[in-house]
Write a protein that holds these residues in place. Sequence first.
Motif, PDB file in Angstrom:
ATOM      1  N   UNK A 218     -16.207  58.843  81.641  1.00  0.00           N
ATOM      2  CA  UNK A 218     -14.868  59.434  81.634  1.00  0.00           C
ATOM      3  C   UNK A 218     -14.950  60.955  81.533  1.00  0.00           C
ATOM      4  N   UNK A 219     -15.796  61.431  80.632  1.00  0.00           N
ATOM      5  CA  UNK A 219     -15.928  62.885  80.470  1.00  0.00           C
ATOM      6  C   UNK A 219     -16.542  63.526  81.708  1.00  0.00           C
ATOM      7  N   UNK A 220     -17.508  62.844  82.319  1.00  0.00           N
ATOM      8  CA  UNK A 220     -18.115  63.373  83.543  1.00  0.00           C
ATOM      9  C   UNK A 220     -17.103  63.436  84.683  1.00  0.00           C
ATOM     10  N   UNK A 221     -16.102  62.562  84.639  1.00  0.00           N
ATOM     11  CA  UNK A 221     -15.042  62.553  85.660  1.00  0.00           C
ATOM     12  C   UNK A 221     -13.893  63.479  85.287  1.00  0.00           C
ATOM     13  N   UNK A 222     -14.115  64.328  84.259  1.00  0.00           N
ATOM     14  CA  UNK A 222     -13.128  65.317  83.819  1.00  0.00           C
ATOM     15  C   UNK A 222     -11.871  64.684  83.215  1.00  0.00           C
ATOM     16  N   UNK A 223     -12.021  63.478  82.672  1.00  0.00           N
ATOM     17  CA  UNK A 223     -10.917  62.858  81.945  1.00  0.00           C
ATOM     18  C   UNK A 223     -10.938  63.345  80.504  1.00  0.00           C
ATOM     19  N   UNK A 224      -9.769  63.504  79.916  1.00  0.00           N
ATOM     20  CA  UNK A 224      -9.693  63.963  78.529  1.00  0.00           C
ATOM     21  C   UNK A 224      -9.841  62.770  77.588  1.00  0.00           C
ATOM     22  N   UNK A 225     -10.724  62.919  76.600  1.00  0.00           N
ATOM     23  CA  UNK A 225     -10.998  61.847  75.635  1.00  0.00           C
ATOM     24  C   UNK A 225     -10.769  62.374  74.225  1.00  0.00           C
ATOM     25  N   UNK A 226     -10.057  61.616  73.426  1.00  0.00           N
ATOM     26  CA  UNK A 226      -9.838  61.967  72.025  1.00  0.00           C
ATOM     27  C   UNK A 226     -10.280  60.792  71.163  1.00  0.00           C
ATOM     28  N   UNK A 227     -11.259  61.021  70.314  1.00  0.00           N
ATOM     29  CA  UNK A 227     -11.762  59.977  69.432  1.00  0.00           C
ATOM     30  C   UNK A 227     -11.123  60.137  68.059  1.00  0.00           C
TER      31      UNK A 227
END
Length: 286
Positions: A218-227
Amino acid sequence: MSRTVYVNGVYMPEEEAKVSIFDRGFLFADGVYEVTSVLGGKLVDFHGHARRLERSLGELDMPAPVTVEELLDIHRELIVRNEVTEGMIYLQITRGAPADRDFVFPDPEATPPTLVLFTQSKALIESPAAEKGLSVISIDDIRWGRRDIKTVQLLYPSMCKMMAKKAGADDAWMVEDGFVTEGTSNNAYIVKGGKIITRSLGTEILHGITRAAVLKFAREAQMEVEERPFTLEEAKQADEAFITSASTFVMPVVSVDGVSLGDGTPGPVARRLRELYIDESVKAAI
């Protein structure tokens, strides 16, 4: 056709497989397990599962019966013997079978661990559920506090799955202090405004191998991730949701406690992540 299984160094027909009635996995749920997916006759993220297995064993002060290299050989041999092209390999290690039942751990020098592996052929990529999406209900999370250790203590998650089925749903999300911890056998995620939100790692949830891979992609695809922890109410107001596990990959969730998410169909983020995960896993399988 009978499967070939592995029990303590021996490959044998499943009908002949036996463990002692004194095995601590049977008497105390004193054991750990892993499930590794097979795609195209190859193992998906084997070394990730091996690392987590080592961690689980270490947390329980349980010796490893074989090396990682030997474990890889056993997995591959079972794939060949059972002609598995797509499916899973289940592995379980218990503290072994002492001479009698006792709460005290047996001497590992006198009682070797029990190691069991078997295959399950199953279509993983082509999934009607992925096209339709899952419905989940919320259940109080009353499990023990070390959910980060992948133990065979699975009675409550099994009961939660049955509660979901009785309610006409596909699965359940467990909730503690108002916050979603995880699914019965999977990690849980919501999507709001394009942002992927999932609980941060800790002792409250299993450190999913598929979770780690999906968040990386997801991060490699430039998606924003919040843990961070998210509440049950946040889940009901999300644009979409999904789960991840070794046996389901990325599976969309379309309703929570009867509340439809988005338009009630699998959302674009979950669909894209499922495509990414399958594509990358097929390329990297060993």
